[in-house]
Design an enzyme around this catalytic site. Structure first.
Site, PDB file in Angstrom:
ATOM      1  N   ALA A  50       0.864  -1.177   0.000  1.00  0.00           N
ATOM      2  CA  ALA A  50       0.000   0.000   0.000  1.00  0.00           C
ATOM      3  C   ALA A  50       0.904   1.232   0.000  1.00  0.00           C
ATOM      4  O   ALA A  50       2.063   1.167   0.434  1.00  0.00           O
ATOM      5  CB  ALA A  50      -0.888  -0.011   1.237  1.00  0.00           C
ATOM      6  N   GLY A  64       0.681  -4.902   1.047  1.00  0.00           N
ATOM      7  CA  GLY A  64      -0.503  -5.014   0.179  1.00  0.00           C
ATOM      8  C   GLY A  64      -0.236  -5.834  -1.079  1.00  0.00           C
ATOM      9  O   GLY A  64      -1.175  -6.380  -1.665  1.00  0.00           O
ATOM     10  N   GLU A  73      -0.593  -9.300  -0.007  1.00  0.00           N
ATOM     11  CA  GLU A  73      -2.016  -9.473   0.316  1.00  0.00           C
ATOM     12  C   GLU A  73      -2.879  -9.608  -0.938  1.00  0.00           C
ATOM     13  O   GLU A  73      -3.790 -10.436  -0.992  1.00  0.00           O
ATOM     14  CB  GLU A  73      -2.490  -8.299   1.182  1.00  0.00           C
ATOM     15  CG  GLU A  73      -1.900  -8.354   2.587  1.00  0.00           C
ATOM     16  CD  GLU A  73      -2.083  -7.062   3.368  1.00  0.00           C
ATOM     17  OE1 GLU A  73      -1.754  -5.975   2.843  1.00  0.00           O
ATOM     18  OE2 GLU A  73      -2.559  -7.137   4.513  1.00  0.00           O
ATOM     19  N   GLU A  88       4.648  -4.709   7.679  1.00  0.00           N
ATOM     20  CA  GLU A  88       3.890  -3.612   8.297  1.00  0.00           C
ATOM     21  C   GLU A  88       4.305  -3.272   9.713  1.00  0.00           C
ATOM     22  O   GLU A  88       4.315  -2.101  10.092  1.00  0.00           O
ATOM     23  CB  GLU A  88       2.370  -3.935   8.269  1.00  0.00           C
ATOM     24  CG  GLU A  88       1.734  -3.801   6.899  1.00  0.00           C
ATOM     25  CD  GLU A  88       1.819  -5.074   6.068  1.00  0.00           C
ATOM     26  OE1 GLU A  88       2.557  -5.992   6.476  1.00  0.00           O
ATOM     27  OE2 GLU A  88       1.149  -5.154   5.033  1.00  0.00           O
TER      28      GLU A  88
HETATM   29  N1  CAA Z   1       4.548   3.091  -1.069  1.00  0.00           N
HETATM   30  C1  CAA Z   1       4.925   4.212  -1.715  1.00  0.00           C
HETATM   31  N2  CAA Z   1       6.052   4.316  -2.464  1.00  0.00           N
HETATM   32  C2  CAA Z   1       6.792   3.214  -2.572  1.00  0.00           C
HETATM   33  C3  CAA Z   1       6.471   1.995  -1.948  1.00  0.00           C
HETATM   34  C4  CAA Z   1       5.262   1.963  -1.167  1.00  0.00           C
HETATM   35  N3  CAA Z   1       4.850   0.835  -0.554  1.00  0.00           N
HETATM   36  N4  CAA Z   1       7.418   1.090  -2.231  1.00  0.00           N
HETATM   37  C5  CAA Z   1       8.314   1.717  -3.013  1.00  0.00           C
HETATM   38  N5  CAA Z   1       7.934   2.993  -3.228  1.00  0.00           N
HETATM   39  C6  CAA Z   1       8.639   4.016  -4.027  1.00  0.00           C
HETATM   40  C7  CAA Z   1       9.843   4.559  -3.277  1.00  0.00           C
HETATM   41  O1  CAA Z   1       9.470   5.575  -2.375  1.00  0.00           O
HETATM   42  C8  CAA Z   1      10.677   5.091  -4.424  1.00  0.00           C
HETATM   43  O2  CAA Z   1      10.143   6.324  -4.844  1.00  0.00           O
HETATM   44  P1  CAA Z   1      11.146   7.565  -5.189  1.00  0.00           P
HETATM   45  O3  CAA Z   1      11.962   7.064  -6.338  1.00  0.00           O
HETATM   46  O4  CAA Z   1      10.217   8.669  -5.534  1.00  0.00           O
HETATM   47  O5  CAA Z   1      11.951   7.777  -3.965  1.00  0.00           O
HETATM   48  C9  CAA Z   1      10.398   4.099  -5.534  1.00  0.00           C
HETATM   49  O6  CAA Z   1       9.187   3.415  -5.176  1.00  0.00           O
HETATM   50  C10 CAA Z   1      11.493   3.055  -5.667  1.00  0.00           C
HETATM   51  O7  CAA Z   1      11.662   2.459  -4.381  1.00  0.00           O
HETATM   52  P2  CAA Z   1      13.091   2.302  -3.694  1.00  0.00           P
HETATM   53  O8  CAA Z   1      14.018   3.412  -4.106  1.00  0.00           O
HETATM   54  O9  CAA Z   1      12.870   2.125  -2.230  1.00  0.00           O
HETATM   55  O10 CAA Z   1      13.591   0.954  -4.398  1.00  0.00           O
HETATM   56  P3  CAA Z   1      14.586  -0.126  -3.792  1.00  0.00           P
HETATM   57  O11 CAA Z   1      14.910  -1.053  -4.911  1.00  0.00           O
HETATM   58  O12 CAA Z   1      15.716   0.521  -3.073  1.00  0.00           O
HETATM   59  O13 CAA Z   1      13.732  -0.920  -2.684  1.00  0.00           O
HETATM   60  C11 CAA Z   1      11.763  -2.014  -1.837  1.00  0.00           C
HETATM   61  C12 CAA Z   1      12.614  -1.669  -3.086  1.00  0.00           C
HETATM   62  C13 CAA Z   1      12.553  -2.976  -0.929  1.00  0.00           C
HETATM   63  C14 CAA Z   1      10.495  -2.689  -2.312  1.00  0.00           C
HETATM   64  C15 CAA Z   1      11.456  -0.719  -1.064  1.00  0.00           C
HETATM   65  O14 CAA Z   1      10.924   0.246  -1.964  1.00  0.00           O
HETATM   66  C16 CAA Z   1      10.482  -0.906   0.042  1.00  0.00           C
HETATM   67  O15 CAA Z   1      10.832  -1.412   1.095  1.00  0.00           O
HETATM   68  N6  CAA Z   1       9.199  -0.473  -0.170  1.00  0.00           N
HETATM   69  C17 CAA Z   1       8.199  -0.511   0.842  1.00  0.00           C
HETATM   70  C18 CAA Z   1       7.703  -1.934   1.050  1.00  0.00           C
HETATM   71  C19 CAA Z   1       6.677  -1.962   2.170  1.00  0.00           C
HETATM   72  O16 CAA Z   1       6.982  -1.668   3.301  1.00  0.00           O
HETATM   73  N7  CAA Z   1       5.430  -2.356   1.841  1.00  0.00           N
HETATM   74  C20 CAA Z   1       4.372  -2.436   2.791  1.00  0.00           C
HETATM   75  C21 CAA Z   1       3.593  -1.157   2.800  1.00  0.00           C
HETATM   76  S1  CAA Z   1       2.433  -1.109   4.124  1.00  0.00           S
HETATM   77  C22 CAA Z   1       1.079  -1.955   3.572  1.00  0.00           C
HETATM   78  O17 CAA Z   1       1.060  -2.540   2.499  1.00  0.00           O
HETATM   79  C23 CAA Z   1      -0.090  -1.908   4.507  1.00  0.00           C
HETATM   80  C24 CAA Z   1      -1.212  -2.815   4.220  1.00  0.00           C
HETATM   81  O18 CAA Z   1      -1.173  -3.986   4.517  1.00  0.00           O
HETATM   82  C25 CAA Z   1      -2.411  -2.280   3.635  1.00  0.00           C
END
Ligand code: CAA
Length: 263
Positions: free
Chosen positions: A63, A108, A111, A131
């Protein structure tokens, strides 16, 4: 639509989440568009769906953390409901949905894959529910579907530790059915979807409903659900064609493509 593409190839529809700047993360607009894409699916001509993410790095990175970062308690709950409503719709969609997980499937992303009927993935896929590291619980069904799929012990370990797992471990614990090299994933998904589409569609739909509905109740009620859906197949063109083909002695005719109906 800005973030979702839908294309149909024969009886198979492919929904692609395409928001590369955020690794296909799910914001409200993506969720709305996904809902709209499901509205578009023509159930007269479509027998199986594939859900995937654009690019070769990420299926869905979760998400949208930016959108969630400022939510109040009430808004957080509403955002969870928004995701849950779409994912539940996918789960009970009348035709099977295959998740072709082509990279990160976090939060998400994991999920949404779990609300599909079947998951297959590429070798670079990474699954996880990170999360608790963000100060929240999984909110789009993760606390419920992960435990049902891989067992409570493994689900609790993954969720409590926020540890991501790679494709081979996802396969070992039964979260995915198969792992493919990235370049072979979509072909494998399409082959599986076409294999489903070649079967009697009423029977396939009734199987999905029987399994889904039966898992929610005890066995005595579950077998009654099966009996009704089994009975519902009889007198259909599909049943007549399917059984007629088997009983046909002429080998040529027996092998002919069954003209299954879609309703
Ligand atoms: N939300 C918003 N933006 C996201 C995102 C997310 N979940 N995941 C990645 N992005 C964005 C980053 O902010 C980045 O944007 P910018 O270039 O503008 O900075 C772009 O995507 C590329 O991401 P990274 O530079 O971080 O890429 P990476 O290769 O270094 O890492 C990754 C990849 C490990 C997937 C890392 O992006 C990451 O950890 N993302 C978050 C994963 C996460 O925590 N997901 C769970 C979200 S909470 C949820 O889903 C709640 C629920 O159950 C409803």
């Amino acid at each position: 639509m800005e973030f979702i593409t839908y294309e149909q190839d024969g009886f198979v529809g492919v929904i692609t989440i395409n928001r590369p700047k955020a690794l296909n993360a799910l914001n409200s607009q993506v969720l709305d568009e996904l809902n709209a894409a499901l509205d578009e699916v023509d159930l007269e001509t479509t027998r199986a769906l594939i859900l995937t993410g654009a690019g070769d790095k990420s299926f869905v990175a979760g998400a949208d953390i930016g959108e969630m970062s400022t939510l109040t308690k009430a808004e957080g709950e509403a955002f969870g409901k928004k995701g849950n409503d779409v994912f539940r719709r996918l789960e009970v969609f009348p035709i099977p949905v295959i998740a072709a997980v082509n990279g990160f499937a976090l939060g998400g992303g994991c999920e949404i894959s779990m609300s599909c009927d079947i998951r297959i993935c590429s070798e670079n896929a990474v699954f996880g529910q990170p999360e608790v590291g963000l100060g929240i619980t999984p909110g789009f069904g993760g606390t419920q579907r992960l435990a049902r799929l891989v067992g409570a012990g493994m689900a609790k370990q993954m969720i409590y530790t926020a540890r991501n797992i790679k494709a081979d471990e996802a396969y070992r614990i039964g979260l995915v059915n198969a792992v493919y090299p990235q370049e072979e994933l979509m072909a494998a998904a399409k082959k599986m979807a076409s294999g489903i589409a070649a079967q009697a569609p009423i029977a396939v739909r009734n199987c999905k409903k029987a399994i889904n509905d039966g898992l929610q109740v005890d066995m005595d009620k579950a077998i009654v659900i099966e009996e009704k859906l089994f009975g519902d197949c009889f007198e259909t063109e599909d049943q007549k064609a399917g059984m007629g083909n088997f009983l046909e002695k002429d080998k040529e005719k027996k092998l002919k493509v069954v003209p299954f109906q879609n309703k």
